[in-house]
Design a protein around this motif. Structure first.
Motif, PDB file in Angstrom:
ATOM      1  N   LYS A  34     -75.246 -57.777 -25.517  1.00 14.13           N
ATOM      2  CA  LYS A  34     -75.852 -56.531 -26.001  1.00 14.13           C
ATOM      3  C   LYS A  34     -77.330 -56.582 -25.658  1.00 14.13           C
ATOM      4  N   TYR A  35     -77.787 -55.573 -24.955  1.00 13.80           N
ATOM      5  CA  TYR A  35     -79.196 -55.567 -24.546  1.00 13.80           C
ATOM      6  C   TYR A  35     -79.727 -54.140 -24.575  1.00 13.80           C
ATOM      7  N   GLU A  36     -80.755 -53.911 -25.380  1.00 12.88           N
ATOM      8  CA  GLU A  36     -81.432 -52.602 -25.437  1.00 12.88           C
ATOM      9  C   GLU A  36     -80.451 -51.450 -25.643  1.00 12.88           C
ATOM     10  N   GLY A  37     -79.468 -51.658 -26.516  1.00 11.19           N
ATOM     11  CA  GLY A  37     -78.523 -50.592 -26.837  1.00 11.19           C
ATOM     12  C   GLY A  37     -77.393 -50.444 -25.821  1.00 11.19           C
ATOM     13  N   TYR A  38     -77.351 -51.289 -24.838  1.00 13.17           N
ATOM     14  CA  TYR A  38     -76.263 -51.247 -23.844  1.00 13.17           C
ATOM     15  C   TYR A  38     -75.401 -52.489 -24.001  1.00 13.17           C
ATOM     16  N   GLU A  39     -74.118 -52.370 -23.624  1.00 12.48           N
ATOM     17  CA  GLU A  39     -73.225 -53.521 -23.714  1.00 12.48           C
ATOM     18  C   GLU A  39     -72.706 -53.881 -22.322  1.00 12.48           C
ATOM     19  N   PHE A  40     -72.686 -55.163 -22.025  1.00 15.50           N
ATOM     20  CA  PHE A  40     -72.215 -55.654 -20.728  1.00 15.50           C
ATOM     21  C   PHE A  40     -71.197 -56.763 -20.995  1.00 15.50           C
ATOM     22  N   VAL A  41     -70.105 -56.775 -20.242  1.00 20.94           N
ATOM     23  CA  VAL A  41     -69.110 -57.834 -20.407  1.00 20.94           C
ATOM     24  C   VAL A  41     -69.045 -58.640 -19.114  1.00 20.94           C
ATOM     25  N   VAL A  42     -69.190 -59.948 -19.218  1.00 24.82           N
ATOM     26  CA  VAL A  42     -69.110 -60.795 -18.027  1.00 24.82           C
ATOM     27  C   VAL A  42     -68.140 -61.945 -18.262  1.00 24.82           C
ATOM     28  N   ASP A  43     -67.447 -62.328 -17.208  1.00 28.32           N
ATOM     29  CA  ASP A  43     -66.554 -63.485 -17.260  1.00 28.32           C
ATOM     30  C   ASP A  43     -66.473 -64.084 -15.862  1.00 28.32           C
ATOM     31  N   LEU A  44     -65.559 -65.026 -15.661  1.00 28.02           N
ATOM     32  CA  LEU A  44     -65.531 -65.708 -14.365  1.00 28.02           C
ATOM     33  C   LEU A  44     -65.032 -64.791 -13.241  1.00 28.02           C
ATOM     34  N   ASN A  45     -64.308 -63.734 -13.582  1.00 27.03           N
ATOM     35  CA  ASN A  45     -63.879 -62.786 -12.552  1.00 27.03           C
ATOM     36  C   ASN A  45     -64.982 -61.803 -12.190  1.00 27.03           C
ATOM     37  N   ASN A  46     -65.774 -61.454 -13.171  1.00 27.39           N
ATOM     38  CA  ASN A  46     -66.906 -60.531 -12.963  1.00 27.39           C
ATOM     39  C   ASN A  46     -68.150 -61.140 -13.600  1.00 27.39           C
ATOM     40  N   PRO A  47     -68.739 -62.120 -12.906  1.00 24.04           N
ATOM     41  CA  PRO A  47     -69.844 -62.849 -13.543  1.00 24.04           C
ATOM     42  C   PRO A  47     -71.105 -62.021 -13.737  1.00 24.04           C
ATOM     43  N   THR A  65     -79.232 -64.468 -21.677  1.00 19.60           N
ATOM     44  CA  THR A  65     -78.936 -63.306 -20.825  1.00 19.60           C
ATOM     45  C   THR A  65     -79.850 -63.327 -19.601  1.00 19.60           C
ATOM     46  N   VAL A  66     -79.298 -62.962 -18.469  1.00 21.46           N
ATOM     47  CA  VAL A  66     -80.088 -62.935 -17.242  1.00 21.46           C
ATOM     48  C   VAL A  66     -79.998 -61.529 -16.632  1.00 21.46           C
ATOM     49  N   LEU A  67     -81.171 -60.926 -16.407  1.00 23.03           N
ATOM     50  CA  LEU A  67     -81.201 -59.614 -15.748  1.00 23.03           C
ATOM     51  C   LEU A  67     -81.528 -59.839 -14.280  1.00 23.03           C
ATOM     52  N   ILE A  68     -80.668 -59.364 -13.420  1.00 25.15           N
ATOM     53  CA  ILE A  68     -80.866 -59.572 -11.983  1.00 25.15           C
ATOM     54  C   ILE A  68     -81.236 -58.228 -11.360  1.00 25.15           C
ATOM     55  N   TYR A  69     -82.410 -58.168 -10.776  1.00 28.51           N
ATOM     56  CA  TYR A  69     -82.874 -56.944 -10.113  1.00 28.51           C
ATOM     57  C   TYR A  69     -82.550 -57.078  -8.641  1.00 28.51           C
ATOM     58  N   TYR A  70     -81.940 -56.072  -8.050  1.00 28.79           N
ATOM     59  CA  TYR A  70     -81.518 -56.245  -6.655  1.00 28.79           C
ATOM     60  C   TYR A  70     -81.538 -54.930  -5.897  1.00 28.79           C
ATOM     61  N   PHE A  99     -75.559 -52.366 -14.236  1.00 30.62           N
ATOM     62  CA  PHE A  99     -76.032 -51.344 -15.174  1.00 30.62           C
ATOM     63  C   PHE A  99     -75.376 -50.013 -14.764  1.00 30.62           C
ATOM     64  N   ALA A 100     -74.771 -49.345 -15.741  1.00 33.98           N
ATOM     65  CA  ALA A 100     -73.993 -48.140 -15.415  1.00 33.98           C
ATOM     66  C   ALA A 100     -74.862 -47.049 -14.798  1.00 33.98           C
ATOM     67  N   ASP A 101     -76.155 -47.023 -15.147  1.00 33.47           N
ATOM     68  CA  ASP A 101     -77.013 -45.945 -14.631  1.00 33.47           C
ATOM     69  C   ASP A 101     -77.786 -46.341 -13.370  1.00 33.47           C
ATOM     70  N   ASN A 102     -77.304 -47.351 -12.644  1.00 37.89           N
ATOM     71  CA  ASN A 102     -77.926 -47.652 -11.350  1.00 37.89           C
ATOM     72  C   ASN A 102     -77.801 -46.454 -10.428  1.00 37.89           C
ATOM     73  N   ASN A 161     -81.575 -51.618  -8.070  1.00 44.51           N
ATOM     74  CA  ASN A 161     -80.550 -51.697  -9.111  1.00 44.51           C
ATOM     75  C   ASN A 161     -80.867 -52.860 -10.049  1.00 44.51           C
ATOM     76  N   VAL A 162     -80.133 -52.874 -11.158  1.00 45.66           N
ATOM     77  CA  VAL A 162     -80.193 -54.045 -12.041  1.00 45.66           C
ATOM     78  C   VAL A 162     -78.777 -54.368 -12.522  1.00 45.66           C
ATOM     79  N   ALA A 163     -78.538 -55.636 -12.770  1.00 46.94           N
ATOM     80  CA  ALA A 163     -77.254 -56.075 -13.316  1.00 46.94           C
ATOM     81  C   ALA A 163     -77.539 -57.199 -14.306  1.00 46.94           C
TER      82      ALA A 163
END
Ligand code: BMA
Length: 369
Positions: free
Chosen positions: A6-19, A327-332, A23-26, A340-342
């Motif tokens: 949970k970050y800044e009111g947004y939720e992200f789910v990560v696992d080994l298939n989708n590490p 949590t790691v924010l990756i800017y790309y 961000f939905a609004d990229n 974008n950010v993820a």
């Protein structure tokens, strides 16, 4: 292994298939956004990508790279409170190829530095070390085709920048500085561009080297003759080029290094992102995931039908942020066109390296396929 972030009111789910979760609004910044602010005809941009990132004054600041319509790259500044939305773009570019009126460190040959970057400034990486922001960026020569020197500039306020010239006098890209001294030395990862035939390092696009310095502003580095990472042999998503991406992030598992890898195909060269962990006290010891963390998708370059796309199938990072909860924010950059950010988490990134490692010096998988 699954993490709900949970970050800044947004939720992200990560696992080994989708590490990594996008961000939905990229995209977070587009050329159109920059062009609303940079209004003069010679300042109109075609792209905004490969941004360096840092925390500054309770905000996230971004030095983004934009191609002007002339084809030369310059760096612009944007800032956001939460690092996701509402980016405020500064009216003037932050770093352009330097000229006489810029600030140069004492003793520098201005003319040489001016020639060195007249072809454009690209791919900035920002490291905060002892109150100073160190920016390493690729500087292209104005007259010599493909002559690139990673150069150093420093700032304390993102208003004034001081030029220190080339970090090393050799063809090089992708220089990232560790944010603190390790065993009394400053440490960097570098990707020399030359091959052994050109007689410099004998490095190549397929090697990441480690280098040590006593004084960051001296530009005196001792580069290890042996790589810390290398791709050799058979097919791999990283087979044809690798390079450090974001400056390393300190985590409980070691230094997180997000890197890029390229695999040439019959029709293009997809750039993916990978992850490695360097030992906190001995950064030459590294674990590398054989599985990339991000592949370029259509979602990475959401543009309008008539918008320009610079290079298809590219994800490329120059900056990431780690929060205290891991949590790691990756800017790309997406397709060298938009920013974008993820989001990811160090537990998942580390688990990927632990379960699916590759041999750091060949790229051979160390797990059963
Ligand atoms: C590299 C650099 C990056 C770019 C990438 C993909 O060589 O030029 O800035 O993102 O190629 O085009």
């Amino acid at each position: 292994m699954k993490k709900i972030i949970k970050y800044e009111g947004y939720e992200f789910v990560v696992d080994l298939n989708n590490p990594v979760a996008r961000f939905a609004d990229n995209p977070i910044i587009t050329p159109e956004d920059v062009n609303k602010i940079w209004r003069e005809p010679h300042r109109k941009v075609m792209t905004v990508h490969n941004a360096g990132i840092a925390r500054f004054n309770n905000e996230i600041v971004m030095l983004f790279r934009s191609h002007l319509r002339s084809g030369v790259s310059v760096l612009g500044l944007a800032r956001s409170k939460n690092g996701l939305t509402s980016w405020d773009i500064a009216k003037e570019p932050a770093l352009m190829p330097c000229h006489e009126s810029d600030l140069f460190a004492k003793g520098k040959d201005k003319q040489r530095l001016i020639e060195n970057e007249a072809g454009g400034v690209e791919d900035p990486r920002i490291s905060l070390i002892d109150d100073t922001y160190y920016i390493t960026y690729s500087a292209y020569h104005g007259l010599l085709r493909d002559r690139v020197r990673v150069s150093l500039s420093t700032t304390m306020d993102f208003k004034k920048y001081t030029r220190y010239g080339e970090v090393m006098d050799m063809d090089m890209r992708n220089v990232v500085l560790f944010p603190e001294k390790i065993n009394g030395k400053f440490v960097a990862l570098m990707r020399p561009n030359d091959d052994s035939s050109s007689g410099h390092t004998g490095g190549s696009f397929k090697e990441i080297r480690i280098a040590y310095s006593d004084d960051l502003k001296s530009n005196v580095w001792h580069i290890n003759p042996e790589p810390v990472m290398k791709q050799e042999g058979g097919p791999s998503a990283f087979a044809d080029k690798i390079g450090p991406g974001a400056p390393p992030l300190k985590s409980k598992y070691g230094w997180i290094q997000i890197f890029h890898g390229v695999r040439s195909t019959m029709d293009g060269n997809p750039y993916v992102l990978g992850v490695a962990f360097h030992d906190l006290n001995n950064p030459e010891k590294v674990m590398v995931s054989g599985i990339p963390i991000l592949f370029p998708l259509q979602a990475d370059c959401r543009v309008k039908e008539n918008d320009y796309i610079h290079v298809p199938q590219v994800v490329f990072t120059c900056g990431a942020i780690r929060n205290n909860d891991g949590t790691v924010l990756i800017y790309y950059g997406g397709n060298d066109t938009v920013m974008n950010v993820a989001v990811s988490h160090e537990d998942v990134l580390y688990a990927l390296c632990e379960k699916y490692p590759q041999e750091p010096l060949t790229g051979q998988p160390l797990y059963k396929l």
